[in-house]
Scaffold this active site. Structure first.
Site, short mmCIF file in Angstrom:
data_model
loop_
_atom_site.label_atom_id
_atom_site.label_comp_id
_atom_site.label_asym_id
_atom_site.label_seq_id
_atom_site.Cartn_x
_atom_site.Cartn_y
_atom_site.Cartn_z
N LYS A 3 0.82 -1.22 0.00
CA LYS A 3 0.00 0.00 0.00
C LYS A 3 0.86 1.27 0.00
O LYS A 3 2.06 1.23 0.29
CB LYS A 3 -0.94 -0.03 1.21
CG LYS A 3 -1.92 -1.21 1.16
CD LYS A 3 -2.96 -1.08 2.25
CE LYS A 3 -3.94 -2.24 2.21
NZ LYS A 3 -5.04 -2.06 3.17
N TYR A 43 -12.16 -2.10 -3.93
CA TYR A 43 -12.73 -2.31 -2.60
C TYR A 43 -14.25 -2.20 -2.59
O TYR A 43 -14.84 -1.89 -1.55
CB TYR A 43 -12.12 -1.31 -1.62
CG TYR A 43 -10.73 -1.67 -1.14
CD1 TYR A 43 -10.51 -2.81 -0.37
CD2 TYR A 43 -9.62 -0.89 -1.46
CE1 TYR A 43 -9.25 -3.15 0.09
CE2 TYR A 43 -8.35 -1.22 -1.01
CZ TYR A 43 -8.17 -2.36 -0.23
OH TYR A 43 -6.93 -2.69 0.22
N ASN A 106 -2.14 0.24 6.53
CA ASN A 106 -1.67 -1.00 7.15
C ASN A 106 -0.74 -1.81 6.25
O ASN A 106 -0.69 -3.02 6.32
CB ASN A 106 -2.85 -1.83 7.68
CG ASN A 106 -3.78 -2.30 6.58
OD1 ASN A 106 -3.59 -1.96 5.41
ND2 ASN A 106 -4.77 -3.09 6.93
N HIS A 109 -2.09 -5.55 1.54
CA HIS A 109 -3.40 -6.18 1.39
C HIS A 109 -3.18 -7.61 0.91
O HIS A 109 -2.28 -7.85 0.10
CB HIS A 109 -4.25 -5.43 0.35
CG HIS A 109 -5.45 -6.21 -0.09
ND1 HIS A 109 -6.61 -6.23 0.65
CD2 HIS A 109 -5.67 -7.01 -1.16
CE1 HIS A 109 -7.49 -7.02 0.03
NE2 HIS A 109 -6.94 -7.50 -1.07
N GLU A 120 -8.86 -10.42 -7.92
CA GLU A 120 -7.95 -9.31 -7.64
C GLU A 120 -6.70 -9.39 -8.52
O GLU A 120 -6.17 -8.36 -8.94
CB GLU A 120 -7.60 -9.28 -6.14
CG GLU A 120 -8.84 -8.95 -5.31
CD GLU A 120 -8.62 -8.97 -3.81
OE1 GLU A 120 -7.53 -9.36 -3.34
OE2 GLU A 120 -9.56 -8.58 -3.09
P1 CMP Z 1 -7.47 -4.54 3.64
O1 CMP Z 1 -7.06 -5.87 4.12
O2 CMP Z 1 -6.80 -4.00 2.43
O3 CMP Z 1 -9.05 -4.52 3.40
C1 CMP Z 1 -9.86 -3.39 3.58
C2 CMP Z 1 -9.09 -2.20 4.09
O4 CMP Z 1 -9.87 -1.13 4.64
C3 CMP Z 1 -8.24 -2.64 5.25
O5 CMP Z 1 -7.20 -3.48 4.83
C4 CMP Z 1 -7.82 -1.30 5.84
O6 CMP Z 1 -6.72 -0.73 5.16
C5 CMP Z 1 -9.04 -0.42 5.54
N1 CMP Z 1 -9.77 -0.06 6.74
C6 CMP Z 1 -9.90 1.19 7.23
N2 CMP Z 1 -10.64 1.20 8.34
C7 CMP Z 1 -11.02 -0.07 8.58
C8 CMP Z 1 -11.83 -0.70 9.58
N3 CMP Z 1 -12.38 0.00 10.59
N4 CMP Z 1 -12.01 -2.03 9.50
C9 CMP Z 1 -11.47 -2.75 8.48
N5 CMP Z 1 -10.68 -2.20 7.49
C10 CMP Z 1 -10.47 -0.87 7.54
#
Ligand code: CMP
Length: 131
Positions: A3, A43, A106, A109, A120
């Site tokens: 990311k 997403y 984070n 993904h 994906e």
């Molecule tokens: P990812 O695994 O890429 O899937 C969805 C993404 O939404 C997640 O990682 C986070 O980067 C983002 N995200 C932001 N806020 C939240 C939340 N409260 N719960 C889950 N995903 C979140």
């Protein structure tokens, strides 16, 4: 996917190293930047969630690396390697524990099923080549 926060911080190489050391083969790898619309498509499953707008803005804020990885039991093993979505809950030794800044930024993904891995992968790559 690596990311924007992790790419911006120069952590792409270290993350790819952890991925390879965990036994994954990098089948395809591409650096690109998503528009907010494309991030929204990727997403789409989260479009009713309160964080969707911020997520689209964040995911289009800078370059990312998209990768197709291969390994036995790849989906489950990759999710183990990256750790919990919220880095506060991520275990020691995971990619998110090491590199994630917040639940949104984070670092990585990972697909949550073989079916979504196909979808994906096709989102970023027109065909899966094996080298
Ligand atoms: P990812 O695994 O890429 O899937 C969805 C993404 O939404 C997640 O990682 C986070 O980067 C983002 N995200 C932001 N806020 C939240 C939340 N409260 N719960 C889950 N995903 C979140």
């Amino acid at each position: 996917m690596i990311k924007p926060d992790a790419v911006q911080d120069g952590n792409s190489g270290a993350i790819l190293k952890m991925i390879e050391e965990a036994g994954f083969r990098i089948v395809a790898l591409k650096k690109t930047q998503l528009s907010s619309e494309r991030a929204g498509q990727f997403y789409e499953v989260h479009k009713e969630r309160p964080f969707y707008g911020d997520l689209c803005r964040y995911m289009s804020s800078g370059p990312i690396f998209a990768a197709i990885l291969e390994k036995d039991n790849a989906v489950a093993d990759f999710r183990k390697l990256i750790g919990a979505t919220n880095p506060t809950n991520a275990e020691e030794g995971t990619i998110r524990k090491k590199f994630a800044k917040s639940i949104e930024a984070n670092a990585v993904h990972g697909s949550d099923s073989d079916e979504n891995a196909e979808i994906e992968g096709s989102f970023f790559f027109s065909r899966f080549e094996r080298f």
